[in-house]
Write a protein that holds these residues in place. Structure first.
Motif, short mmCIF file in Angstrom:
data_model
loop_
_atom_site.label_atom_id
_atom_site.label_comp_id
_atom_site.label_asym_id
_atom_site.label_seq_id
_atom_site.Cartn_x
_atom_site.Cartn_y
_atom_site.Cartn_z
N ALA A 150 2.78 12.21 27.90
CA ALA A 150 1.84 13.31 27.31
C ALA A 150 0.88 12.71 26.46
O ALA A 150 -0.46 12.91 26.13
CB ALA A 150 2.72 14.61 26.81
N LEU A 151 1.51 11.41 24.80
CA LEU A 151 0.74 11.44 24.28
C LEU A 151 0.39 10.03 24.33
O LEU A 151 1.57 9.30 24.02
CB LEU A 151 1.25 11.64 23.57
N VAL A 156 4.14 17.21 21.64
CA VAL A 156 2.90 17.41 22.32
C VAL A 156 1.86 18.27 22.19
O VAL A 156 1.19 17.81 21.60
CB VAL A 156 3.33 17.30 24.02
N THR A 157 2.66 19.49 21.56
CA THR A 157 1.64 20.94 21.29
C THR A 157 0.85 20.45 20.15
O THR A 157 -0.74 20.62 19.85
CB THR A 157 2.76 22.12 21.29
N CYS A 173 0.68 17.41 18.91
CA CYS A 173 0.27 16.30 18.30
C CYS A 173 -0.98 16.63 18.40
O CYS A 173 -2.16 15.63 18.27
CB CYS A 173 1.88 15.14 18.85
N THR A 174 -0.87 16.66 20.34
CA THR A 174 -2.56 17.60 20.01
C THR A 174 -3.39 18.45 19.25
O THR A 174 -4.46 18.40 19.09
CB THR A 174 -2.42 18.37 21.85
N LYS A 175 -2.88 19.76 19.08
CA LYS A 175 -3.02 20.36 17.64
C LYS A 175 -3.42 19.04 16.47
O LYS A 175 -4.98 19.39 15.72
CB LYS A 175 -2.57 21.33 17.04
N ALA A 189 -4.52 15.66 16.05
CA ALA A 189 -5.12 14.66 16.69
C ALA A 189 -6.59 15.64 16.84
O ALA A 189 -7.61 14.72 17.03
CB ALA A 189 -4.81 14.34 18.36
N LEU A 190 -6.43 16.42 17.28
CA LEU A 190 -8.72 17.56 17.06
C LEU A 190 -9.03 17.62 15.79
O LEU A 190 -10.00 17.91 15.84
CB LEU A 190 -7.83 18.55 17.88
N ASP A 237 -9.59 14.19 14.77
CA ASP A 237 -10.95 14.26 15.72
C ASP A 237 -12.16 14.61 14.56
O ASP A 237 -13.53 14.08 14.54
CB ASP A 237 -11.50 14.65 16.56
#
Length: 384
Positions: free
Chosen positions: A282-283, A373-374, A376-378, A380-381, A384
């Motif tokens: 996922a990452l 995963v949740t 990390c996605t948060k 990472a956004l 950015d």
């Protein structure tokens, strides 16, 4: 709370607790006392010593009980060095690595202050000791080589048997800190041909505050200078009242490990691989550290590039995960293990260590991977 921390996942096994309980209350004799209660305690301690020895493929008289691997490591390194010096020996070199536990590196640093020659063999990017360099650095002046069986942070397993052969060719002794390996992989002091080996009870589902040092041939064959004085317990190497319940717990933990190691290992490998697979799939910015093929079954070290581990942990309140070794807790410096295998400081601060164990479930792994995963996605956004 889902526990994926190396200490939490090796919580004391209930069967170990059950074995210890009578010796806290009903059988409270001192193992050194010359009466019925004392004889009962002494017999239980003797059985525990046999159980520890059996797990290692050793003899009972070769097992010295300690408070844990930290004390055992100190006793091995300082005890050997001081004994050699007292006997007028001329070997003044000790060889180790920079990725050892602090209970190895700090006694070595102390000896360096006393004029000993402390040499660090390099490791490669997977954390494996460079055997060619070891052959060059282990000289006829070397008294002791101290190499861990497996690293606590990245899980890499060392070729202890080959390193012992290199040491012995030069007339040196080989000490192995096996705290992380015992109960996770098969350990045989006979096959490995080590001269000294350290272990801790709490690393193999036993109680905290107890461990052991293996001495090949026993204390008479391989004499050490004790760290403390005041009694003749443990072959005069560790004075003080014998902690009978803790030793019973250590013995039972070793007995269970010997009986269940293969089953535990295979199941935990599957769980670890599932955890890593879910996260890495996922990452794509996450990478694995250490030696993928030759590592502890319960260990996973992952670098989440660009996401600091502390920030990630703050977004995972229901997970217990470690940023490194507990012995380094509170340090503001990056992990010396990760730095020594070539990670940058920034990547080292973006690394988490996962520890799975006998009580980890498949559901916990699935839920933990989803939360990681949740989070990390948060993050990472946000970055950015």
């Amino acid at each position: 709370m889902i526990y994926l921390d190396n200490h939490a996942t090796t919580a004391c096994d209930p069967r170990v607790v059950q074995a210890m309980l009578p010796f806290f209350t009903a059988h409270y004799g001192n193992a050194a006392s010359p009466h019925g209660f004392g004889f009962q305690a002494a017999a239980a301690v003797a059985q525990a010593r046999e159980e520890v020895a059996s797990l290692l493929g050793a003899q009972a008289e070769e097992i010295i009980f300690t408070s844990g691997a930290t004390e055992a490591n100190n006793l091995a390194i300082l005890g050997i060095a001081q004994k050699h010096q007292r006997l007028g020996g001329r070997r003044r070199r000790i060889v180790t690595t920079a990725i050892e536990h602090k209970s190895v590196t700090e006694p070595c640093q102390y000896l360096a202050e006393l004029g000993w020659d402390i040499i660090y063999v390099p490791v490669n990017q997977k954390g494996i000791v460079d055997e060619q360099e070891a052959t060059k650095l282990i000289t006829d002046d070397t008294l002791l080589v101290s190499i861990q069986a497996a690293n606590s942070e990245i899980g890499t397993i060392q070729a202890v048997q080959r390193l012992a052969a290199i040491a012995h060719e030069r007339g040196a002794l080989l000490h192995c800190d096996a705290a992380q390996a015992i109960g996770k992989i098969s350990v045989s002091v006979t096959d490995w041909e080590v001269d000294l080996l350290s272990l801790s009870g709490h690393k193999l589902y036993g109680p905290k505050g107890v461990g052991a040092l293996f001495l090949r041939g026993g204390a008479k064959q391989l004499p050490l200078v004790p760290l403390m004085r005041g009694g003749t317990q443990e072959y005069a190497l560790r004075p003080g009242t014998t902690p009978v319940p803790l030793l019973i717990g250590l013995g039972m933990a070793c007995h269970l490990a010997e009986a269940e190691l293969s089953e535990d290992r295979d199941r935990i490998i599957q769980l670890r691989d599932d955890l890593e697979g879910r996260i890495l799939h996922a990452l794509p910015f996450v990478r694995r550290n250490g030696c993928e093929q030759n590592r502890l079954p319960n260990n996973s070290s992952l670098t989440f590039s660009g996401i600091e581990a502390d920030a990630l942990l703050a977004n995972l309140p229901n997970l217990a995960i470690s940023t490194g070794s507990a012995c380094e807790a509170g340090s503001l410096d990056p992990s010396r293990v990760l730095i020594n295998i070539g990670l940058s400081s920034s990547d080292a601060f973006c690394t988490l260590r996962f520890g799975l164990g006998r009580f980890t479930t498949a559901d916990e792994v699935e839920h933990a991977a989803h939360q990681i995963v949740t989070a990390c996605t948060k993050l990472a956004l946000l970055l950015d």
